[in-house]
Enzyme design. Structure first.
Site, short mmCIF file in Angstrom:
data_model
loop_
_atom_site.label_atom_id
_atom_site.label_comp_id
_atom_site.label_asym_id
_atom_site.label_seq_id
_atom_site.Cartn_x
_atom_site.Cartn_y
_atom_site.Cartn_z
N HIS A 28 12.93 66.37 40.70
CA HIS A 28 13.68 65.42 39.87
C HIS A 28 14.34 64.30 40.67
O HIS A 28 14.47 63.20 40.17
CB HIS A 28 14.77 66.16 39.07
CG HIS A 28 14.21 66.97 37.94
ND1 HIS A 28 15.00 67.46 36.92
CD2 HIS A 28 12.94 67.37 37.65
CE1 HIS A 28 14.24 68.14 36.05
NE2 HIS A 28 12.99 68.10 36.48
N THR A 41 28.87 73.81 57.03
CA THR A 41 28.83 73.94 55.57
C THR A 41 27.68 73.17 54.95
O THR A 41 27.36 73.38 53.77
CB THR A 41 30.12 73.38 54.94
OG1 THR A 41 30.24 72.00 55.35
CG2 THR A 41 31.35 74.16 55.39
N ASP A 57 24.43 69.87 63.83
CA ASP A 57 25.50 69.90 64.82
C ASP A 57 25.54 71.32 65.39
O ASP A 57 24.64 72.14 65.12
CB ASP A 57 26.84 69.44 64.20
CG ASP A 57 27.45 70.47 63.25
OD1 ASP A 57 26.78 71.47 62.93
OD2 ASP A 57 28.60 70.25 62.84
N CYS A 106 24.73 71.54 59.12
CA CYS A 106 25.99 71.69 59.86
C CYS A 106 26.61 73.00 59.37
O CYS A 106 25.93 73.81 58.75
CB CYS A 106 26.90 70.47 59.68
SG CYS A 106 27.54 70.19 58.03
N ARG A 143 10.30 59.74 34.04
CA ARG A 143 11.71 59.39 33.75
C ARG A 143 12.60 59.56 34.98
O ARG A 143 13.62 58.89 35.11
CB ARG A 143 12.23 60.22 32.57
CG ARG A 143 12.38 61.70 32.85
CD ARG A 143 12.75 62.48 31.59
NE ARG A 143 13.05 63.87 31.86
CZ ARG A 143 12.13 64.82 32.08
NH1 ARG A 143 10.86 64.52 32.10
NH2 ARG A 143 12.49 66.09 32.29
N HIS A 144 12.19 60.45 35.87
CA HIS A 144 13.00 60.68 37.07
C HIS A 144 12.94 59.47 38.01
O HIS A 144 13.89 59.16 38.69
CB HIS A 144 12.53 61.95 37.78
CG HIS A 144 12.56 63.14 36.89
ND1 HIS A 144 13.73 63.61 36.32
CD2 HIS A 144 11.57 63.94 36.42
CE1 HIS A 144 13.47 64.65 35.55
NE2 HIS A 144 12.15 64.88 35.60
C1 RB5 Z 1 32.15 71.88 62.63
O1 RB5 Z 1 33.13 72.78 63.02
C2 RB5 Z 1 32.12 71.78 61.12
O2 RB5 Z 1 33.22 71.08 60.66
C3 RB5 Z 1 30.83 71.11 60.68
O3 RB5 Z 1 29.74 71.86 61.13
C4 RB5 Z 1 30.62 70.99 59.18
O4 RB5 Z 1 30.82 72.20 58.53
C5 RB5 Z 1 31.30 69.87 58.53
O5 RB5 Z 1 31.10 69.57 57.34
#
Ligand code: RB5
Length: 145
Positions: free
Chosen positions: A98, A67, A8, A65, A132-133
């Site tokens: 794994h 995070t 994104d 994205c 096993r994995h």
């Molecule tokens: C976008 O602002 C942000 O929410 C997105 O990139 C992401 O971090 C969501 O999990």
């Protein structure tokens, strides 16, 4: 190996940086967008990338994205996708050895560019160990129904 990559707006700059690395290493890739810093919704790009992986257009995917959380959750809703959110090289290697994860997710606002490249370079070299994995992954598949 052919790689799919998608982000994104929160992951756009890191996506472009990783593309430069893939080009330098002569690794083929498909960019599933987004194509600018304009605000978009990460599930749309997680889905495009996941479809590319499931349909065999690419072998593995990189999802980014802000995070890495939202896009990894989105990818993991697609049947057959095992997406691992990684912020370190050990987890990235294990996600293949794994978990045979077919998508790695990164947080563009969490990790630095150099660390991201180390993570991707480690991940590209890793191979699934099977044994096993495989049994455990089959159990994940059974949970999907
Ligand atoms: C976008 O602002 C942000 O929410 C997105 O990139 C992401 O971090 C969501 O999990």
């Amino acid at each position: 190996m052919k790689i799919g990559i998608a982000s994104d707006h929160g992951g756009f700059e890191l996506k472009e940086y990783i593309k430069e690395y893939l080009e330098k290493e002569a690794i083929e890739y498909i960019d599933y967008g987004t194509n600018s810093l304009d605000s978009v919704d990460y599930p749309d790009y997680g889905l495009k990338l996941s479809k590319g992986v499931i349909e065999g257009e690419v072998d593995r995917g990189i999802a980014i994205c802000g995070t890495g959380i939202g896009i990894s959750i989105s990818c993991n809703k697609v049947k057959g996708i095992r997406c691992a959110l990684c912020s370190d090289t050990y987890s990235a290697r294990m996600s293949i050895e794994h978990n045979n994860a077919n998508i790695i997710a990164l947080g563009g606002r969490v990790i630095g560019r150099d660390l991201a490249i180390e993570i991707i370079s480690t991940w590209l070299k890793a191979e699934f160990e099977g044994g096993r994995h495989k049994r455990r992954i089959d159990k994940i598949t059974n949970i999907e129904g």
